[in-house]
Write a protein that holds these residues in place. Sequence first.
Motif, PDB file in Angstrom:
ATOM      1  N   THR A  68      36.606  54.209  50.935  1.00  0.00           N
ATOM      2  CA  THR A  68      35.751  53.353  50.103  1.00  0.00           C
ATOM      3  C   THR A  68      35.587  53.953  48.719  1.00  0.00           C
ATOM      4  O   THR A  68      35.573  53.245  47.706  1.00  0.00           O
ATOM      5  N   GLU A  69      35.475  55.271  48.660  1.00  0.00           N
ATOM      6  CA  GLU A  69      35.339  55.944  47.364  1.00  0.00           C
ATOM      7  C   GLU A  69      36.536  55.650  46.468  1.00  0.00           C
ATOM      8  O   GLU A  69      36.373  55.406  45.262  1.00  0.00           O
ATOM      9  N   ASP A  70      37.737  55.648  47.046  1.00  0.00           N
ATOM     10  CA  ASP A  70      38.936  55.350  46.261  1.00  0.00           C
ATOM     11  C   ASP A  70      38.906  53.903  45.765  1.00  0.00           C
ATOM     12  O   ASP A  70      39.277  53.613  44.616  1.00  0.00           O
ATOM     13  N   VAL A  71      38.492  52.997  46.632  1.00  0.00           N
ATOM     14  CA  VAL A  71      38.412  51.578  46.259  1.00  0.00           C
ATOM     15  C   VAL A  71      37.390  51.379  45.142  1.00  0.00           C
ATOM     16  O   VAL A  71      37.649  50.674  44.158  1.00  0.00           O
ATOM     17  N   VAL A  72      36.245  52.009  45.279  1.00  0.00           N
ATOM     18  CA  VAL A  72      35.194  51.862  44.274  1.00  0.00           C
ATOM     19  C   VAL A  72      35.643  52.440  42.938  1.00  0.00           C
ATOM     20  O   VAL A  72      35.324  51.887  41.873  1.00  0.00           O
ATOM     21  N   SER A  73      36.391  53.535  42.961  1.00  0.00           N
ATOM     22  CA  SER A  73      36.910  54.104  41.718  1.00  0.00           C
ATOM     23  C   SER A  73      37.782  53.081  40.980  1.00  0.00           C
ATOM     24  O   SER A  73      37.691  52.944  39.752  1.00  0.00           O
ATOM     25  N   VAL A  74      38.609  52.355  41.728  1.00  0.00           N
ATOM     26  CA  VAL A  74      39.430  51.300  41.128  1.00  0.00           C
ATOM     27  C   VAL A  74      38.540  50.197  40.555  1.00  0.00           C
ATOM     28  O   VAL A  74      38.735  49.732  39.427  1.00  0.00           O
ATOM     29  N   LEU A  75      37.561  49.785  41.333  1.00  0.00           N
ATOM     30  CA  LEU A  75      36.674  48.705  40.888  1.00  0.00           C
ATOM     31  C   LEU A  75      35.925  49.084  39.614  1.00  0.00           C
ATOM     32  O   LEU A  75      35.783  48.271  38.697  1.00  0.00           O
ATOM     33  N   HIS A  76      35.458  50.323  39.545  1.00  0.00           N
ATOM     34  CA  HIS A  76      34.749  50.764  38.341  1.00  0.00           C
ATOM     35  C   HIS A  76      35.684  50.772  37.131  1.00  0.00           C
ATOM     36  O   HIS A  76      35.274  50.403  36.019  1.00  0.00           O
ATOM     37  N   SER A  77      36.920  51.160  37.332  1.00  0.00           N
ATOM     38  CA  SER A  77      37.875  51.150  36.213  1.00  0.00           C
ATOM     39  C   SER A  77      38.151  49.726  35.760  1.00  0.00           C
ATOM     40  O   SER A  77      38.294  49.465  34.558  1.00  0.00           O
ATOM     41  N   TRP A  78      38.221  48.809  36.701  1.00  0.00           N
ATOM     42  CA  TRP A  78      38.416  47.400  36.338  1.00  0.00           C
ATOM     43  C   TRP A  78      37.206  46.857  35.587  1.00  0.00           C
ATOM     44  O   TRP A  78      37.354  46.098  34.629  1.00  0.00           O
ATOM     45  N   MET A  79      36.020  47.238  36.013  1.00  0.00           N
ATOM     46  CA  MET A  79      34.819  46.796  35.314  1.00  0.00           C
ATOM     47  C   MET A  79      34.780  47.348  33.898  1.00  0.00           C
ATOM     48  O   MET A  79      34.433  46.639  32.945  1.00  0.00           O
ATOM     49  N   ASP A  80      35.158  48.614  33.732  1.00  0.00           N
ATOM     50  CA  ASP A  80      35.173  49.223  32.406  1.00  0.00           C
ATOM     51  C   ASP A  80      36.144  48.508  31.475  1.00  0.00           C
ATOM     52  O   ASP A  80      35.903  48.398  30.266  1.00  0.00           O
ATOM     53  N   ALA A  81      37.246  48.010  32.048  1.00  0.00           N
ATOM     54  CA  ALA A  81      38.258  47.309  31.255  1.00  0.00           C
ATOM     55  C   ALA A  81      37.985  45.809  31.184  1.00  0.00           C
ATOM     56  O   ALA A  81      38.743  45.078  30.550  1.00  0.00           O
ATOM     57  N   ASP A  82      36.893  45.359  31.816  1.00  0.00           N
ATOM     58  CA  ASP A  82      36.555  43.931  31.896  1.00  0.00           C
ATOM     59  C   ASP A  82      37.734  43.126  32.432  1.00  0.00           C
ATOM     60  O   ASP A  82      38.052  42.048  31.940  1.00  0.00           O
ATOM     61  N   ARG A  83      38.374  43.655  33.455  1.00  0.00           N
ATOM     62  CA  ARG A  83      39.498  42.965  34.071  1.00  0.00           C
ATOM     63  C   ARG A  83      38.981  41.842  34.972  1.00  0.00           C
ATOM     64  O   ARG A  83      38.077  42.046  35.768  1.00  0.00           O
ATOM     65  N   LYS A  84      39.569  40.661  34.810  1.00  0.00           N
ATOM     66  CA  LYS A  84      39.126  39.489  35.581  1.00  0.00           C
ATOM     67  C   LYS A  84      39.864  39.442  36.919  1.00  0.00           C
ATOM     68  O   LYS A  84      40.610  38.510  37.222  1.00  0.00           O
ATOM     69  N   ALA A  85      39.666  40.443  37.742  1.00  0.00           N
ATOM     70  CA  ALA A  85      40.356  40.547  39.026  1.00  0.00           C
ATOM     71  C   ALA A  85      39.573  39.794  40.096  1.00  0.00           C
ATOM     72  O   ALA A  85      38.378  40.058  40.300  1.00  0.00           O
ATOM     73  N   SER A  86      40.245  38.916  40.802  1.00  0.00           N
ATOM     74  CA  SER A  86      39.563  38.058  41.774  1.00  0.00           C
ATOM     75  C   SER A  86      38.828  38.838  42.865  1.00  0.00           C
ATOM     76  O   SER A  86      37.684  38.485  43.202  1.00  0.00           O
ATOM     77  N   PRO A  87      39.407  39.905  43.461  1.00  0.00           N
ATOM     78  CA  PRO A  87      38.648  40.612  44.508  1.00  0.00           C
ATOM     79  C   PRO A  87      37.412  41.313  43.967  1.00  0.00           C
ATOM     80  O   PRO A  87      36.394  41.410  44.661  1.00  0.00           O
ATOM     81  N   LEU A  88      37.479  41.802  42.734  1.00  0.00           N
ATOM     82  CA  LEU A  88      36.290  42.387  42.109  1.00  0.00           C
ATOM     83  C   LEU A  88      35.226  41.317  41.926  1.00  0.00           C
ATOM     84  O   LEU A  88      34.046  41.526  42.253  1.00  0.00           O
ATOM     85  N   LYS A  89      35.637  40.164  41.406  1.00  0.00           N
ATOM     86  CA  LYS A  89      34.686  39.080  41.180  1.00  0.00           C
ATOM     87  C   LYS A  89      34.074  38.607  42.490  1.00  0.00           C
ATOM     88  O   LYS A  89      32.897  38.241  42.548  1.00  0.00           O
ATOM     89  N   ALA A  90      34.876  38.620  43.560  1.00  0.00           N
ATOM     90  CA  ALA A  90      34.356  38.200  44.866  1.00  0.00           C
ATOM     91  C   ALA A  90      33.251  39.136  45.340  1.00  0.00           C
ATOM     92  O   ALA A  90      32.188  38.686  45.798  1.00  0.00           O
ATOM     93  N   LEU A  91      33.490  40.444  45.251  1.00  0.00           N
ATOM     94  CA  LEU A  91      32.477  41.407  45.686  1.00  0.00           C
ATOM     95  C   LEU A  91      31.250  41.365  44.794  1.00  0.00           C
ATOM     96  O   LEU A  91      30.106  41.405  45.283  1.00  0.00           O
ATOM     97  N   GLN A  92      31.467  41.295  43.483  1.00  0.00           N
ATOM     98  CA  GLN A  92      30.326  41.183  42.572  1.00  0.00           C
ATOM     99  C   GLN A  92      29.502  39.944  42.907  1.00  0.00           C
ATOM    100  O   GLN A  92      28.268  39.990  42.909  1.00  0.00           O
TER     101      GLN A  92
END
Length: 241
Positions: A68-92
């Motif tokens: 989970t820590e590895d997954v969250v690290s990816v998600l945080h990097s996507w948030m920092d880049a304001d990436r419109k990634a569907s799985p991130l948006k789903a969890l948010q």
Amino acid sequence: MTDTLTARWVVVDIEGTLTATSQVHVVLYDYARPRLGPWIDEHPDDDRVTAAVAEIKEDAGLAADASTEDVVSVLHSWMDADRKASPLKALQGLIWEHGYTHRELISTYFPDVVPQLRAWKTAGLDLAVFSSGSVAGQIASFSHTTEGDLRELFDHHFDTVNAGPKRVPTSYAAIRAALGSPDPAHLVFLSDVPAELDGAAADGWHTVGLARPGEPFADADFGAHPVVTTFDDVTIERADD
């Protein structure tokens, strides 16, 4: 002030159009960021969560048994880049839905927004939303606002999952089909992002750009799209059947 437009549907973006960008990038992002890991760990039987995690691992090239820590690290990097990634948006969206339901979050809109949305609705126009945020997150955000529960204003919600990327004409064609295939000249899309307006215009829609002072696209080149700084300067009348 725009020329008077005639339409049956008014479709609106959220970030930078209805709400200040800071409502998403500061308030909502800060709420979701520390809760992503616990949410994943606490919902191992939720198909929406497991599907999102699997997609994140595949997209990021993580092993299937990545932590989970590895997954969250990816998600945080996507948030920092304001990436419109569907799985991130789903969890948010799931996390934000929880926050609105428990009155830990409240949506605030530009002062011109809600009165004009209500006026268009009263005039017989149908309203829909097209945002990169998930449908679940959109609906939750309208449930608890400084103006009360606004969910009844909107007949449809679209995101990058059920419509597609916001900058391509095919997404607007998909929305049009979902709305019953109305004449594209009877649809208006309002957004603060010129490239999104280009996508809608390429499918034949009317478009209006929002260049709100202090927002990221306030000084953008909107090309041929009509541009306003407030909904008060947008005049839309209901098209005849």
